[in-house]
Design a protein around this motif. Structure first.
Motif, PDB file in Angstrom:
ATOM      1  N   ARG A 184      -3.375   3.851  -2.584  1.00  0.00           N
ATOM      2  CA  ARG A 184      -3.413   2.814  -3.599  1.00  0.00           C
ATOM      3  C   ARG A 184      -2.888   1.513  -2.997  1.00  0.00           C
ATOM      4  NH1 ARG A 184      -5.897   0.787  -8.047  1.00  0.00           N
ATOM      5  NH2 ARG A 184      -4.467  -0.469  -9.321  1.00  0.00           N
ATOM      6  N   MET A 185      -3.692   0.448  -3.053  1.00  0.00           N
ATOM      7  CA  MET A 185      -3.303  -0.862  -2.542  1.00  0.00           C
ATOM      8  C   MET A 185      -3.261  -1.855  -3.696  1.00  0.00           C
ATOM      9  SD  MET A 185      -5.445  -0.888   1.049  1.00  0.00           S
ATOM     10  CE  MET A 185      -6.923  -0.221   0.290  1.00  0.00           C
ATOM     11  N   THR A 186      -2.244  -2.724  -3.715  1.00  0.00           N
ATOM     12  CA  THR A 186      -2.091  -3.684  -4.798  1.00  0.00           C
ATOM     13  C   THR A 186      -1.763  -5.065  -4.245  1.00  0.00           C
ATOM     14  OG1 THR A 186       0.260  -3.144  -5.042  1.00  0.00           O
ATOM     15  CG2 THR A 186      -1.287  -1.937  -6.432  1.00  0.00           C
ATOM     16  N   ARG A 187      -2.097  -6.083  -5.043  1.00  0.00           N
ATOM     17  CA  ARG A 187      -1.745  -7.463  -4.724  1.00  0.00           C
ATOM     18  C   ARG A 187      -1.197  -8.125  -5.981  1.00  0.00           C
ATOM     19  NH1 ARG A 187      -2.331 -11.873  -1.452  1.00  0.00           N
ATOM     20  NH2 ARG A 187      -2.547 -13.855  -2.557  1.00  0.00           N
ATOM     21  N   HIS A 188      -0.116  -8.892  -5.812  1.00  0.00           N
ATOM     22  CA  HIS A 188       0.516  -9.579  -6.934  1.00  0.00           C
ATOM     23  C   HIS A 188       0.227 -11.076  -6.863  1.00  0.00           C
ATOM     24  CE1 HIS A 188       2.689  -5.891  -7.775  1.00  0.00           C
ATOM     25  NE2 HIS A 188       3.090  -5.856  -6.515  1.00  0.00           N
ATOM     26  N   GLY A 189       0.181 -11.730  -8.025  1.00  0.00           N
ATOM     27  CA  GLY A 189       0.068 -13.171  -8.072  1.00  0.00           C
ATOM     28  C   GLY A 189      -1.341 -13.714  -8.118  1.00  0.00           C
ATOM     29  N   SER A 190      -2.357 -12.857  -8.183  1.00  0.00           N
ATOM     30  CA  SER A 190      -3.742 -13.319  -8.237  1.00  0.00           C
ATOM     31  C   SER A 190      -4.318 -13.104  -9.634  1.00  0.00           C
ATOM     32  CB  SER A 190      -4.606 -12.566  -7.223  1.00  0.00           C
ATOM     33  OG  SER A 190      -4.175 -12.821  -5.898  1.00  0.00           O
TER      34      SER A 190
ATOM     35  N   ALA B 236       0.850  -1.194   0.000  1.00  0.00           N
ATOM     36  CA  ALA B 236       0.000   0.000   0.000  1.00  0.00           C
ATOM     37  C   ALA B 236       0.882   1.238   0.000  1.00  0.00           C
ATOM     38  CB  ALA B 236      -0.915   0.004   1.220  1.00  0.00           C
ATOM     39  N   PHE B 237       0.398   2.274  -0.672  1.00  0.00           N
ATOM     40  CA  PHE B 237       1.091   3.558  -0.729  1.00  0.00           C
ATOM     41  C   PHE B 237       0.057   4.659  -0.568  1.00  0.00           C
ATOM     42  CE2 PHE B 237       2.428   7.299  -3.193  1.00  0.00           C
ATOM     43  CZ  PHE B 237       3.602   7.614  -2.523  1.00  0.00           C
ATOM     44  N   LYS B 238       0.378   5.690   0.203  1.00  0.00           N
ATOM     45  CA  LYS B 238      -0.548   6.808   0.366  1.00  0.00           C
ATOM     46  C   LYS B 238       0.223   8.103   0.542  1.00  0.00           C
ATOM     47  CE  LYS B 238      -1.127   6.040   5.373  1.00  0.00           C
ATOM     48  NZ  LYS B 238      -2.094   5.711   6.457  1.00  0.00           N
ATOM     49  N   VAL B 239      -0.428   9.186   0.143  1.00  0.00           N
ATOM     50  CA  VAL B 239       0.060  10.530   0.421  1.00  0.00           C
ATOM     51  C   VAL B 239      -1.088  11.294   1.082  1.00  0.00           C
ATOM     52  CG1 VAL B 239       1.771  10.593  -1.425  1.00  0.00           C
ATOM     53  CG2 VAL B 239      -0.564  11.302  -1.900  1.00  0.00           C
ATOM     54  N   GLY B 240      -0.730  12.195   1.963  1.00  0.00           N
ATOM     55  CA  GLY B 240      -1.766  12.946   2.666  1.00  0.00           C
ATOM     56  C   GLY B 240      -1.297  14.325   3.052  1.00  0.00           C
ATOM     57  N   VAL B 241      -2.248  15.202   3.246  1.00  0.00           N
ATOM     58  CA  VAL B 241      -1.948  16.566   3.681  1.00  0.00           C
ATOM     59  C   VAL B 241      -3.009  17.029   4.667  1.00  0.00           C
ATOM     60  CG1 VAL B 241      -3.166  17.548   1.689  1.00  0.00           C
ATOM     61  CG2 VAL B 241      -1.498  18.944   2.937  1.00  0.00           C
ATOM     62  N   GLN B 242      -2.546  17.682   5.698  1.00  0.00           N
ATOM     63  CA  GLN B 242      -3.432  18.343   6.662  1.00  0.00           C
ATOM     64  C   GLN B 242      -3.030  19.811   6.714  1.00  0.00           C
ATOM     65  OE1 GLN B 242      -3.032  17.985  11.175  1.00  0.00           O
ATOM     66  NE2 GLN B 242      -4.907  16.789  10.843  1.00  0.00           N
ATOM     67  N   TYR B 243      -4.039  20.683   6.684  1.00  0.00           N
ATOM     68  CA  TYR B 243      -3.744  22.124   6.692  1.00  0.00           C
ATOM     69  C   TYR B 243      -4.730  22.831   7.609  1.00  0.00           C
ATOM     70  CZ  TYR B 243      -1.958  26.569   4.993  1.00  0.00           C
ATOM     71  OH  TYR B 243      -1.363  27.796   4.916  1.00  0.00           O
ATOM     72  N   SER B 244      -4.187  23.683   8.476  1.00  0.00           N
ATOM     73  CA  SER B 244      -5.001  24.445   9.425  1.00  0.00           C
ATOM     74  C   SER B 244      -5.150  25.888   8.942  1.00  0.00           C
ATOM     75  CB  SER B 244      -4.364  24.421  10.817  1.00  0.00           C
ATOM     76  OG  SER B 244      -4.273  23.099  11.305  1.00  0.00           O
ATOM     77  N   LEU B 245      -6.392  26.305   8.758  1.00  0.00           N
ATOM     78  CA  LEU B 245      -6.688  27.653   8.274  1.00  0.00           C
ATOM     79  C   LEU B 245      -6.840  28.633   9.429  1.00  0.00           C
ATOM     80  CD1 LEU B 245      -9.340  26.655   5.586  1.00  0.00           C
ATOM     81  CD2 LEU B 245      -6.935  27.246   5.190  1.00  0.00           C
ATOM     82  N   PRO B 246      -6.685  29.941   9.172  1.00  0.00           N
ATOM     83  CA  PRO B 246      -6.873  30.944  10.231  1.00  0.00           C
ATOM     84  C   PRO B 246      -8.297  30.971  10.783  1.00  0.00           C
ATOM     85  CG  PRO B 246      -5.694  31.877   8.358  1.00  0.00           C
ATOM     86  CD  PRO B 246      -6.190  30.543   7.923  1.00  0.00           C
ATOM     87  N   THR B 247      -9.235  30.357  10.083  1.00  0.00           N
ATOM     88  CA  THR B 247     -10.640  30.331  10.510  1.00  0.00           C
ATOM     89  C   THR B 247     -10.931  29.222  11.525  1.00  0.00           C
ATOM     90  OG1 THR B 247     -11.137  28.939   8.601  1.00  0.00           O
ATOM     91  CG2 THR B 247     -11.445  31.321   8.354  1.00  0.00           C
ATOM     92  N   ASN B 248      -9.859  28.624  12.116  1.00  0.00           N
ATOM     93  CA  ASN B 248     -10.003  27.498  13.037  1.00  0.00           C
ATOM     94  C   ASN B 248     -10.603  26.276  12.338  1.00  0.00           C
ATOM     95  OD1 ASN B 248      -8.927  28.731  15.389  1.00  0.00           O
ATOM     96  ND2 ASN B 248     -10.878  29.799  15.726  1.00  0.00           N
ATOM     97  N   THR B 249     -10.275  26.161  11.062  1.00  0.00           N
ATOM     98  CA  THR B 249     -10.707  25.016  10.254  1.00  0.00           C
ATOM     99  C   THR B 249      -9.495  24.162   9.929  1.00  0.00           C
ATOM    100  OG1 THR B 249     -12.376  26.445   9.220  1.00  0.00           O
ATOM    101  CG2 THR B 249     -11.928  24.322   8.166  1.00  0.00           C
TER     102      THR B 249
END
Length: 429
Positions: free
Chosen positions: A302-308, A281-294
């Motif tokens: 993406r998840m993969t399996r080989h051999g099936s 499995a591979f993932k990328v993520g982002v978290q961002y805090s806005l001045p509006t307290n949001t």
């Protein structure tokens, strides 16, 4: 809470007496720090599986198919951790021992997991060394892949936990890529310019060439299931595991990229066309805090399996998570989350089917102070005709899946529209 030297000495002597026999407990010095900590979470839920009227090869769904009320012990735990200065070089010895607490239920073996979750050291536990160069630890821990995005789920351990889809290849109550890895060794780097990396390796410890037996020293198949009396570990047991996460944090931004691989995953229980193969499995993520307290969160995975054979491979797909937290007062916030599971190439025994799913979660939380809060969560899992994603995987004490009231629990009914409401309280110390 910090303990004074006398209390620490007494506690360590009592805890270590049986293990050390007649040996005296090691003296506690001024350079030793020990802390007891915990997290308590109990909720009242009302949930339906949404499978009334569904039919499988075994016939129509049976049992109580409407809403069911329950009181759930969620991800509650108690732990002891500490460190000791080793000489004058800045090197420290570190340790942690942590166990699950079943607040509203009777401790025992889980289903299908045969371990005793309430046993001492059942959760993240380790010994290691730490210094300005980072830390090296040996024991068991939540994998770097899991930890890298844990802060991006405001519904963690509730019925809206994102692991009902994220990190979950098959849609069951077990998120294979949001896991705790036993018999592991890992490195945690210091932050350099806002960037850090965590890397872990867990050897398979399996004498079987197809990982069909539990790893040496473990009660369960690797991956969580108890061994089948006839077929052994044929439902996701794997060999070596590698997990790595790179994290960058600066100001309001938090970014991650993470990867995890399980080798020779045994899924012969799904048939010869699925067999044994590597999963990753591979993932990328982002978290961002806005001045509006949001606070905004986004993850794509993406998840993969080989051999099936592709037509029977349900362990390969993409997914994403969108979530937002808005503080409405100093003590109150509202949360919304949406997880999407994409279609897989196929399904064991069924071939290509529409097995997409969408989960919506809505929540409110009131903080009494930094330690205590109460929360309310509504969640709905909308499975397409071939999908069987659940609610509450990886932390909620009572999960809701695709099975009916059959005593054997063997009948799964895809396409359910699971939904429920949960109200609970958390306390940290």
């Amino acid at each position: 809470m910090k303990l004074n030297r006398i209390a620490v000495a007494v506690a360590l002597a009592m805890a270590g007496g049986s293990a050390l026999g007649q040996q005296a407990a090691a003296p506690v010095t001024a350079e030793t720090s020990v802390q007891i900590y915990g997290h308590l979470d109990v909720s009242i839920d009302d949930i339906t599986k949404g499978i009334a009227g569904k039919t499988s090869g075994a016939g129509p769904a049976t049992g109580k198919l409407g809403y069911q009320s329950d009181i759930s012990s969620n991800l509650s735990y108690l732990g002891v951790r500490g460190s000791q200065t080793l000489g004058s070089s800045g090197l420290r010895g570190v340790f942690q021992v942590e166990t699950q607490l079943d607040i509203a239920s009777t401790p025992g073996t889980g289903i299908p997991d045969g371990s005793v979750k309430g046993a001492w050291a059942s959760r993240n536990s380790f010994v290691g060394l730490a210094g300005s160069w980072g830390a090296f630890k040996i024991g068991k821990t939540d994998a770097p892949y899991k930890l890298s995005t844990a802060r991006m789920d405001p519904f963690a351990s509730t019925i809206g936990d994102y692991n009902s889809i994220m990190g979950n290849t098959g849609g069951d109550n077990r998120a294979e890529f949001d896991t705790r890895l036993s018999h592991a060794a890992w490195y945690e780097s210091p932050s350099i310019g806002g960037f850090r990396v965590n890397a872990l390796f867990a050897p398979g410890q399996n004498r079987s060439s197809d990982n069909s037996t539990p790893a040496s020293g473990e009660p369960n198949c690797t991956g969580g299931n108890s061994p089948d009396p006839v077929n052994g570990c044929n439902d996701g047991s794997y060999g070596n595991a590698l997990s790595i996460a790179g994290i960058y944090e600066a100001g309001p931004a938090y970014l991650i990229a993470a990867y995890e691989k399980h080798t020779d995953v045994n899924r012969t229980g799904d048939g010869a066309a699925v067999g044994i193969g590597d999963e990753q499995a591979f993932k990328v993520g982002v978290q961002y805090s806005l001045p509006t307290n949001t606070t905004l969160n986004f993850i794509v995975e993406r998840m993969t399996r080989h051999g099936s054979v592709a037509d029977f491979n349900e362990r390969q797909r993409s997914g994403f998570w969108l979530a937002a937290t808005q503080k409405v007062t100093a003590d109150d916030d509202v949360n919304i989350g949406w997880a999407h599971a994409g279609k897989t190439p196929g399904d064991p025994g069924a071939g290509p089917v529409d097995n997409k799913a969408n989960m919506l979660a809505l929540g409110y939380k009131h903080h009494f102070n930094r330690q205590a809060n109460w929360y309310a969560v509504y969640a709905r899992q909308d499975n397409k005709d071939g999908a069987h994603y659940d609610l509450g995987a990886s932390g909620h004490g009572i999960t809701t899946d695709c099975h009916d009231g059959n005593p054997a629990g063997a009948n799964c009914f895809p396409g359910g529209k699971l939904q429920g409401l949960s109200v609970g309280m958390q306390y940290n110390f």
